[in-house]
Every structure is written in structure tokens, then in C-alpha cells.
Scaffold this active site. Structure first.
Site, PDB file in Angstrom:
ATOM      1  N   ASN A 171       0.749  -1.264   0.129  1.00 46.24           N
ATOM      2  CA  ASN A 171       0.016  -0.134   0.088  1.00 46.24           C
ATOM      3  C   ASN A 171       0.788   1.266  -0.017  1.00 46.24           C
ATOM      4  O   ASN A 171       0.415   2.229  -0.429  1.00 46.24           O
ATOM      5  CB  ASN A 171      -0.853  -0.061   1.280  1.00 46.24           C
ATOM      6  CG  ASN A 171      -0.603  -0.202   2.577  1.00 46.24           C
ATOM      7  OD1 ASN A 171       0.556  -0.526   2.583  1.00 46.24           O
ATOM      8  ND2 ASN A 171      -1.249   0.006   3.511  1.00 46.24           N
ATOM      9  N   ASP A 232      10.892 -16.643   2.746  1.00 45.84           N
ATOM     10  CA  ASP A 232      11.610 -17.550   3.926  1.00 45.84           C
ATOM     11  C   ASP A 232      13.057 -17.554   3.797  1.00 45.84           C
ATOM     12  O   ASP A 232      14.093 -17.516   4.477  1.00 45.84           O
ATOM     13  CB  ASP A 232      11.174 -18.697   3.672  1.00 45.84           C
ATOM     14  CG  ASP A 232       9.799 -19.001   4.242  1.00 45.84           C
ATOM     15  OD1 ASP A 232       8.953 -17.742   5.057  1.00 45.84           O
ATOM     16  OD2 ASP A 232       8.887 -19.954   4.535  1.00 45.84           O
ATOM     17  N   GLY A 251       4.010 -11.210   8.900  1.00 48.92           N
ATOM     18  CA  GLY A 251       5.151 -10.661   9.953  1.00 48.92           C
ATOM     19  C   GLY A 251       4.995 -11.640  11.141  1.00 48.92           C
ATOM     20  O   GLY A 251       6.222 -11.685  11.856  1.00 48.92           O
ATOM     21  N   GLU A 266       5.643  -4.040  11.631  1.00 54.46           N
ATOM     22  CA  GLU A 266       4.374  -3.147  11.699  1.00 54.46           C
ATOM     23  C   GLU A 266       3.361  -3.899  10.996  1.00 54.46           C
ATOM     24  O   GLU A 266       3.541  -4.015   9.697  1.00 54.46           O
ATOM     25  CB  GLU A 266       4.674  -1.693  11.030  1.00 54.46           C
ATOM     26  CG  GLU A 266       5.825  -0.891  11.715  1.00 54.46           C
ATOM     27  CD  GLU A 266       5.131  -0.309  13.312  1.00 54.46           C
ATOM     28  OE1 GLU A 266       3.895  -0.541  13.237  1.00 54.46           O
ATOM     29  OE2 GLU A 266       5.851   0.086  14.162  1.00 54.46           O
ATOM     30  N   ARG A 299      -5.301   0.956   4.191  1.00 51.05           N
ATOM     31  CA  ARG A 299      -4.374   1.546   4.999  1.00 51.05           C
ATOM     32  C   ARG A 299      -4.165   0.991   6.356  1.00 51.05           C
ATOM     33  O   ARG A 299      -5.263   0.808   6.779  1.00 51.05           O
ATOM     34  CB  ARG A 299      -4.573   3.201   5.311  1.00 51.05           C
ATOM     35  CG  ARG A 299      -4.334   4.057   3.845  1.00 51.05           C
ATOM     36  CD  ARG A 299      -5.102   5.421   3.947  1.00 51.05           C
ATOM     37  NE  ARG A 299      -4.743   6.035   5.037  1.00 51.05           N
ATOM     38  CZ  ARG A 299      -5.549   6.222   6.168  1.00 51.05           C
ATOM     39  NH1 ARG A 299      -6.619   5.964   6.373  1.00 51.05           N
ATOM     40  NH2 ARG A 299      -4.793   7.065   7.126  1.00 51.05           N
ATOM     41  N   CYS A 300      -3.017   0.616   6.999  1.00 53.31           N
ATOM     42  CA  CYS A 300      -3.060   0.040   8.038  1.00 53.31           C
ATOM     43  C   CYS A 300      -3.575   0.737   9.412  1.00 53.31           C
ATOM     44  O   CYS A 300      -4.343   0.336  10.171  1.00 53.31           O
ATOM     45  CB  CYS A 300      -1.459   0.031   8.509  1.00 53.31           C
ATOM     46  SG  CYS A 300      -0.389   1.231   8.367  1.00 53.31           S
ATOM     47  N   THR A 301      -3.530   2.224   9.168  1.00 53.53           N
ATOM     48  CA  THR A 301      -4.431   2.952  10.150  1.00 53.53           C
ATOM     49  C   THR A 301      -5.604   3.587   9.715  1.00 53.53           C
ATOM     50  O   THR A 301      -6.112   4.286  10.225  1.00 53.53           O
ATOM     51  CB  THR A 301      -3.541   4.310  10.346  1.00 53.53           C
ATOM     52  OG1 THR A 301      -3.283   4.894   9.035  1.00 53.53           O
ATOM     53  CG2 THR A 301      -2.049   3.902  11.325  1.00 53.53           C
TER      54      THR A 301
END
Ligand code: NAP
Length: 498
Positions: A171, A232, A251, A266, A299-301
């Protein structure tokens, strides 16, 4: 107007396939294979990148190790100078890079330009911040600890970790790459970038700006290929001394597999927006629409769940509906507010969440509409905790509203999430806002504004499954260094002016 893969960027393209970057050169992979990048809007292959091999990764790691040793001996001011140069080149070439963002990840044209400009600013700020914080160390004296005289002086300073592996998500493939590259380089590390497949070509153009700035050979490299295939091998590579990753649940898997190296993770979020009865409803509405639907919710937020007091819910839902009706839905080239989501599988995932909410009785404020990867903005009212959308991150233009009868109920829902990235609270009562902020188990709480990652020098961190460590320019520089001490032992105690 400059076009991607032409002009100064002609070197990075080999026929139809973009090259990867190793040892200061643009190269074609020996694999003979490439990975297709599908344009989310046209759903046709837009670009191709090299499918790098494990042997190529090994070579990149070897070169990075050698280059890092010399880089760590390069004066800090010179490192900063090169970063400033790269930032200027990046901003100069914002148009072709933004063009890639439009075509690879359907980012609205204006936002694509902003991402590149913001990235240049981030790199410059990082250079300045690095000069300050890495230019300082500490002197400790021994007589503060019981039983000691002042015969030991401890000099501590920050030293680089070695080779940093950076893996950003689709993103913000440029901004979230430079937020790792800048801190790593100013701190004296080498950097290996594995860009997201969607966004890889924008990232390759960005890397070329660092190349043009004249960084030493091997210090920065960029290997491309599908994360599921080379991921990996990269994250478990013995040559890696630090991993900075931004993305989803991948993650968590990386954290379990990575060796004894510092991790900056994050990850996802389910940012709650708690709305109290005394809130400014127009401000709330504007922030729900911007926070929930900018870049189609990818968006992550993004605001990912609205927890609103029942008494004002009808009014806010009506206001949000009216604003959503005015959003332009269409192609990123036309600078639409809502553009196609990144892949067909993302669209299918979002649709599955919507259908689950439908079966379980959520109120649809708009008719559900989808064409290809394009999903029209959708507000789901009367969502209940048994619905998947109450907990899962759609990463699309779909926002659930849960009506609450007490602030405690809102805080409870927020804290019951596995995620803990950001959250926000809307109220005119600052005392209440602080109490709620303290009670919310999230890395950041915004008072009277939607969650946001920037400005880029603010600390940015997720609790629980949302991450490990803290980002933001200063925190990232510190995270990519280690403290090194030298202790001077005097034959007898010495007291200043004693
Ligand atoms: P993702 O699927 O986790 O991918 C992130 C990156 O990991 C991509 O570069 C991907 O490469 C790579 N990858 C995939 N498998 C890997 C493996 N086994 N080993 C190493 N790397 C691997 O996430 P995304 O779909 O790009 O981004 C969306 C997610 O990111 C959301 O959950 C969002 O909340 C989160 N996000 C968080 C923040 C934050 O700062 N907290 C910011 C932005 C986004 P490929 O593309 O080649 O698969």
C-alpha cells in the site's frame, strides 16, 4: 511528461521485464523467470519483474556485508549528504514513480505524487535526524553505583547492526521502503530490499534514485520475486542482521522463524473510532469518511470499526451516508476517491466479510456493488460481535458500525481485538479523552482525529498482533543500531575539580 522505464530509468528495464539491483548494477536474473504484476484496474499484466534465485540472494548478501564495512567508516556527514542527494533526485522524478503507483496498486494519481514527495522529505529528515542523534553518545562515571569510586569512565555510542533486510507492503511501496532504507543507511548499515510484488516497479524506480545519487556498490540492493517463494530464504538468511517488515500476518510467521536478530514489525490493525455523545458530529463524519475510505480503506491505520453511542448513531450514520454518496468511484488515473482494491483475491476476501455480515443481519446503508476489483463504499450499521467484520481487517472500502451504550463497552471491544495499532476517540471533554486513551490497548490514540501514521517523525507502533518495536524516524534509527561501550579504567579515582 516522463514515463516509467524511460529516460534516466531506461537502464532498469530489459525488454518487457524490469531488472533487479545488485552490486551497484541493474541485472537480469539467471532464473529466466519473471513475475507478472497485474494492474488492479484493467486486470491485465502491467509490468514484469525478475524472479530472483537463492544464489542471487546469497551474492547480494555477500556484497552487502563487504559494502557495509566500508560504509560504517564513511563519515556521518557524508552519509547524510548522499541521502539528501537521493531525496532530491526522488522528488525530481516523482512523476514516473507515481505513474507506477497508479498502475500497480491503483493509488489515486494525486496521492501517488504525495507518496513520492513525502518519501523524499522523509529521507532528508532522516539524514538530519541521524546527524544529530548519531553524533551524540554518553559518558557515564562509575561512582553513582553503590560501592564504586570514580575510576571508570564509560563511553557509549551507537554502532550499525550490519545488513538490514527491509520488506514493505503493497500500500505504500515507496514510502514504507524509504522509512527503512533511510534510517538503515544513515546509521551505517547496508540494506537489502524485497519490495512487495504489487508496487515492485515503483520501488525499483525509487532504488534507481539512490543509485543515481552515487551510493557505493553493494550497499543497497533490491531483489524481486514472490514473497511466498523467496521470503523465507531472505528472512532466515544468516547474512541478515536486522529485519524491518511492514505487512499483514506474514510478519507473525517471520517473527517465529527469524533468528536472533532485532525485529521491527508493523503489522495489521483494526483501528477503532470511539464516538462519545458530546462529539462534534461534523468532525466525526469527516474523519470517518476520510479515515475509513481514503485509498479505498487499504491503509494500516484506516478507521476499521466505528464504536458509537446509540443516542447519536442515527445522526452520524445519516451524515456519513450523505458524504459517501458524493465520493467519486472509478479509476486512479481520474483521481477517484475509491479505486479498485489491489488484487482479485483481496476483493473476494472483502466480499466474503460483507456476505457474512449480510447473513448475520447487518444493516446495509448502501447496496453492495462490485465490478472486478472495484468495490463501492459500503457502511454496515448494527454490526454485532458475532460478525467477522467486527474483528477482521477488510482492507477495503467497507466500514462496520457497532452501536454502544457505554464508553466501557467501546473500550472493551477495542481491547478484545488481537490488534492494537491505533485508535481514536471523539469528545469535547479532554479529561474523558485522556482516560479513554489510557484505557485503550493500542500503540497510539488520536484525540479528535482519525488514526494516521504521519507525520513520519512521530513514534509509530502496534501492540499485540500489530507489531514489535516502534517506528518513526528517530525510533527506526535507534532500532537499527546497537550501543557499544568503551570503559576507561583509571589506576586511581579521579574527581572533577576535586
Ligand atoms: P503482506 O501480504 O503481509 O505482504 C507484505 C510483504 O511481505 C510483501 O512485500 C510480501 O511480498 C512479503 N511477503 C509475503 N510472504 C513473505 C514471506 N514468507 N517472507 C517474507 N516476506 C513475505 O501484506 P500486504 O498485503 O502487502 O499489506 C497489507 C497488510 O499490511 C495489512 O494487514 C496492513 O494492515 C498491513 N500494514 C501495516 C502497516 C503498519 O505500519 N502497521 C502499514 C501498512 C500496511 P509479496 O508482495 O511478493 O507477496
Amino acid at each position: 511528461m516522463a514515463v516509467a522505464g524511460t529516460g534516466v530509468f531506461a537502464d532498469i528495464l530489459d525488454g518487457e521485464v524490469y531488472k533487479y539491483y545488485a552490486d551497484g548494477e541493474w541485472r537480469v536474473s539467471g532464473s529466466g523467470k519473471s513475475v507478472a504484476i497485474v494492474n488492479p484496474t484493467t486486470r491485465q499484466t502491467q509490468y514484469r519483474v525478475q524472479a530472483c534465485t537463492q544464489e542471487e540472494v546469497n551474492k547480494v548478501m555477500d556484497a552487502a556485508k563487504v559494502a557495509q564495512k566500508a560504509w560504517a567508516r564513511t563519515p556521518l556527514w557524508k552519509r547524510a549528504e548522499l541521502l539528501h542527494k537521493a531525496a532530491a533526485i526522488l522528488k525530481e522524478h516523482k512523476a514516473p514513480i507515481a505513474e507506477c503507483l497508479v498502475k500497480e496498486i491503483a493509488k489515486p494519481a494525486k496521492d501517488a505524487i504525495s507518496e513520492v514527495v513525502r518519501s523524499g522529505d522523509l529521507v532528508s529528515y532522516t539524514a538530519e535526524e541521524g546527524v544529530r542523534i548519531l553524533g551524540e553518545g554518553k559518558l557515564l562515571v562509575s561512582d553513582s553505583f553503590p560501592g564504586n569510586e570514580r575510576n571508570k569512565y564509560c563511553l557509549s555510542s551507537k554502532v550499525p547492526l550490519g545488513v538490514v533486510l527491509a520488506i514493505p507492503p503493497f500500500n505504500y511501496p515507496v514510502n514504507l521502503a524509504v522509512s527503512k532504507i533511510g534510517p538503515a543507511l544513515i546509521a551505517g548499515n547496508a540494506l537489502v530490499l524485497k519490495p512487495p510484488t504489487q508496487g515492485a516497479v515503483a520501488a525499483l524506480h525509487m532504488v534507481h534514485c539512490f543509485h543515481l545519487a552515487g551510493f557505493p556498490k553493494g550497499l543497497i540492493s533490491c531483489v524481486t520475486g514472490k514473497g511466498s517463494e523467496i521470503g523465507d530464504f531472505l528472512t532466515m538468511h544468516p547474512g541478515v542482521n536486522c529485519i524491518s517488515f511492514t505487512g499483514g500476518d506474514t510478519g507473525i510467521a517471520i517473527s517465529k522463524k527469524a533468528g536472533m536478530v532485532p525485529l521491527q514489525m508493523e503489522l495489521g490493525g483494526k483501528d477503532a473510532c470511539i464516538v462519545l455523545e458530546d462529539a462534534d458530529l461534523d468532525l466525526v463524519t469527516a474523519n470517518i469518511v476520510k479515515g475509513g475510505f481514503s485509498y479505498s480503506g487499504q491503509r494500516c491505520t484506516a478507521v476499521k470499526v466505528v464504536l458509537i453511542m446509540e443516542s447519536i448513531a442515527d445522526a452520524v450514520v445519516e451524515k456519513v451516508k450523505a458524504k459517501l454518496a458524493k465520493l467519486k468511484v472509478g479509476s486512479p488515473e481520474d483521481d477517484s476517491d475509491i479505486t479498485p482494491v489491489v488484487t482479485e483475491s483481496s476483493a473476494n476476501f472483502i466480499e466474503a466479510l460483507v456476505m457474512d455480515a449480510k447473513e448475520k443481519g447487518a444493516t446495509f446503508c448502501q447496496e453492495y456493488r462490485r465490478e472486478g476489483n472495484l468495490i463501492w463504499p459500503l457502511l454496515l450499521d448494527h454490526v454485532r460481535p458475532d460478525m467477522r467484520i467486527a474483528w477482521e481487517e477488510p482492507f477495503g472500502p467497507v466500514l462496520p458500525v457497532i452501536r454502544i451504550n457505554s464508553v466501557e463497552e467501546g473500550i472493551h471491544h477495542c481491547n478484545a481485538s488481537n490488534f492494537g495499532l491505533q485508535g481514536c476517540v471523539f469528545t469535547k471533554d479532554i479529561n474523558k479523552a485522556i482516560m479513554i486513551s489510557d484505557a485503550m490497548e493500542t500503540g497510539t490514540v488520536q484525540i479528535n482525529s482519525a488514526p494516521a501514521r504521519g507525520p513520519d517523525h512521530f513514534p509509530f507502533q502496534g501492540l499485540k498482533d500489530s507489531g514489535i518495536g516502534s517506528q518513526g524516524i528517530t525510533n527506526s534509527i535507534n532500532m537499527m543500531t546497537k550501543v557499544k561501550s568503551t570503559v576507561i579504567n583509571l589506576p586511581s579515582p579521579s574527581y572533577t575539580m576535586g
